[in-house]
Design an enzyme around this catalytic site. Structure first.
Site, mmCIF file in Angstrom:
data_model
loop_
_atom_site.group_PDB
_atom_site.id
_atom_site.type_symbol
_atom_site.label_atom_id
_atom_site.label_comp_id
_atom_site.label_asym_id
_atom_site.label_seq_id
_atom_site.Cartn_x
_atom_site.Cartn_y
_atom_site.Cartn_z
ATOM 1 N N HIS A 28 44.806 42.302 50.574
ATOM 2 C CA HIS A 28 45.990 42.666 50.333
ATOM 3 C C HIS A 28 46.688 43.861 51.069
ATOM 4 O O HIS A 28 46.305 45.141 50.448
ATOM 5 C CB HIS A 28 46.088 42.627 48.377
ATOM 6 C CG HIS A 28 47.445 42.388 47.943
ATOM 7 N ND1 HIS A 28 48.111 41.201 47.962
ATOM 8 C CD2 HIS A 28 48.592 43.678 47.565
ATOM 9 C CE1 HIS A 28 49.335 41.535 47.759
ATOM 10 N NE2 HIS A 28 49.706 43.048 47.631
ATOM 11 N N SER B 199 54.339 41.177 49.252
ATOM 12 C CA SER B 199 53.346 41.586 47.945
ATOM 13 C C SER B 199 54.773 41.282 47.012
ATOM 14 O O SER B 199 55.175 40.183 46.585
ATOM 15 C CB SER B 199 52.856 42.878 48.025
ATOM 16 O OG SER B 199 52.367 42.944 46.590
ATOM 17 N N ASP C 272 41.909 39.114 48.903
ATOM 18 C CA ASP C 272 43.334 39.113 48.037
ATOM 19 C C ASP C 272 43.205 38.482 46.631
ATOM 20 O O ASP C 272 43.241 37.132 47.259
ATOM 21 C CB ASP C 272 44.386 38.697 49.272
ATOM 22 C CG ASP C 272 45.345 38.730 48.095
ATOM 23 O OD1 ASP C 272 46.112 39.732 47.216
ATOM 24 O OD2 ASP C 272 46.908 38.605 49.191
#
Length: 456
Positions: A423, A223, A393
């Site tokens: 995600h 991320s 995502d």
């Protein structure tokens, strides 16, 4: 007489006892329903709250859907608790979220029975790190990995990501440096970038002290940490005093801020609705604002959600950065959706006027490769790269754009796209291990083993 009175009193007490018992028996039917009503009320409220938090939009194609619902419910509970604390105290939502994460997500002990990995907390060049080292190691200098945790640049820590980094150290049996970089809004860009860069350079300068070969150090992150891993890898590549990382591994990274309505974002909005998935749209915009400006910026956040933060003049220009986010770079199956009509991605000119002036405030940062790694002009010569993206995502296309540009520049790339993933799927540990997360972990491990020249 005294004896007689005593006997009388005893007799009276004995005669009153049955009446007292009778009174108790008469009262008990009143208490029983009261207790029952309380139990029913508690059970009903618990069921309603559970249903409320677990009942989230979940695409049919997502893997382990009930685990996902429960995992998301846990995050929503923490988020709501943080909001309540913000109302009751003078502390911010972000600080409260961090506080609750530290309570609910505890690191493992520094030493664990049966483990060959010993952890410690120290500093590298003034930057706090969580260091994992093998207790028994192969002769000679071995490999290592620098890891940047996720958390949208504003939450998370090396301690809260300990389950991931310890597991990597165990799987690779090598040194892992998890950087506890400074967070926004207290420390906006470039603090996190500088911390990871400085810690990485210090580690390379002192690699021999840790029994590490500095030419066999990789960098990875998930991320926001994936973004930081990519930009630090680029920065180190440009410094002739240091070798390249052995590889870079950005896992579902944010790589650009020019287009916030790519097909992947619209796909996510279509399936998850206005609230989004693990990170809501409002949260995503807020975290970007915190990182770029050091605070909440209402007009910027709204402009990011509406995709009107970039001036129309720039959109219509021949700036090379616009080519880097061309949707035609995406594989056809990831950009051809029935719901993706021209109107769904159309820029509202009324919204553009409302966001006027935002672009001037953020332009330099949006186009800075140290913020957005996709903005780098020359990708040639960068280290071998592992990129992971997930079907569900919102920033799915960011990783794909990055992988495509690296390939075009001749960089060796392994791009893995995970259908049914979302995600944050890599991080959760028991009882929330996900099939996709496990596959991603093993794919990353295989790539790291190859490029760190580990014995398989």
């Amino acid at each position: 007489m005294l004896d007689h009175r005593k006997d009388t009193n005893k007799s009276t007490k004995r005669k009153m006892t049955p009446r007292g018992r009778g009174m108790l028996l008469k009262r008990s039917p009143i208490r029983a329903p009261y207790v029952s009503y309380c139990v029913v009320l508690v059970v009903t409220m618990t069921m309603l709250l559970t249903a409320f938090y677990v009942n989230s939009p979940t695409p049919n194609g997502i893997k382990n859907p009930w685990k996902y619902r429960c995992f998301l419910a846990g995050k929503r509970v923490v988020a709501d608790m943080a909001k309540v604390l913000s109302l009751l105290t003078s502390t911010s939502y972000v600080n409260n979220f961090r506080f609750l994460m530290d309570i609910f997500v505890r690191p493992t002990p520094l030493e664990m029975p049966g483990s060959n990995i010993r952890a410690s907390v120290t500093t590298f060049g003034g930057v706090k790190v969580r260091l994992y080292q093998p207790i028994r190691r192969e002769p000679g200098r071995g490999p290592a990995l620098v890891y940047a945790h996720g958390g949208a640049f504003a939450i998370g820590s090396a301690a809260s990501f300990d389950p991931v980094t310890r597991r990597i150290a165990e799987a690779l049996n090598c040194t892992v440096v998890s950087v506890d970089y400074r967070l926004a809004p207290e420390h906006p860009f470039p603090a996190a970038f500088e911390d990871i860069l400085n810690a990485s350079k210090w580690f390379m300068d002192h690699a021999h002290d840790f029994g590490v070969d500095r030419s066999r150090i990789g960098i990875a992150g998930d991320s926001a940490g994936g973004t930081l891993a990519a930009v630090v890898s680029q920065e180190l590549h440009d410094d002739p005093a240091y070798p390249d990382f052995a590889f870079q591994a950005p896992i579902y990274p944010l790589t650009q801020l020019i287009d916030s309505l790519t097909p992947g974002t619209l796909h996510s909005k279509h399936h998850f609705g206005r609230d989004g998935s693990i990170v809501t749209w409002d949260e995503a915009a807020m975290f970007c604002s915190l990182y770029l400006t050091g605070g909440e910026h209402a007009r910027l956040q709204l402009a990011l959600i509406r995709n009107v933060h970039v001036a129309m003049e720039f959109r219509r220009s021949d700036a090379p950065q616009l080519k880097y986010v061309n949707h035609s770079l995406l594989p056809p199956r990831l950009r051809s959706y029935d719901f993706l009509t021209p109107s769904s991605s159309h820029v509202n000119h009324g919204h553009l006027s409302e966001a006027e002036g935002v672009w001037k405030e953020i332009k330099d940062k949006v186009l800075d490769p140290r913020v957005c790694p996709l903005m780098r002009h020359n990708m040639g010569g960068l280290p071998p790269t592992f990129v992971a993206t997930c079907e569900y995502d919102a920033v799915r296309d960011h990783g794909i754009f990055y992988a495509m540009r690296l390939r075009e520049a001749g960089v060796r790339v392994r791009w893995e796209h995970y259908d049914g993933g979302f995600h944050g799927v890599l991080g959760p540990s028991w009882p929330f291990e996900f099939e996709v997360g496990e596959q991603m972990f093993h794919d990353f491990g295989d790539f790291a083993t190859e490029h760190l020249k580990l014995k398989s």
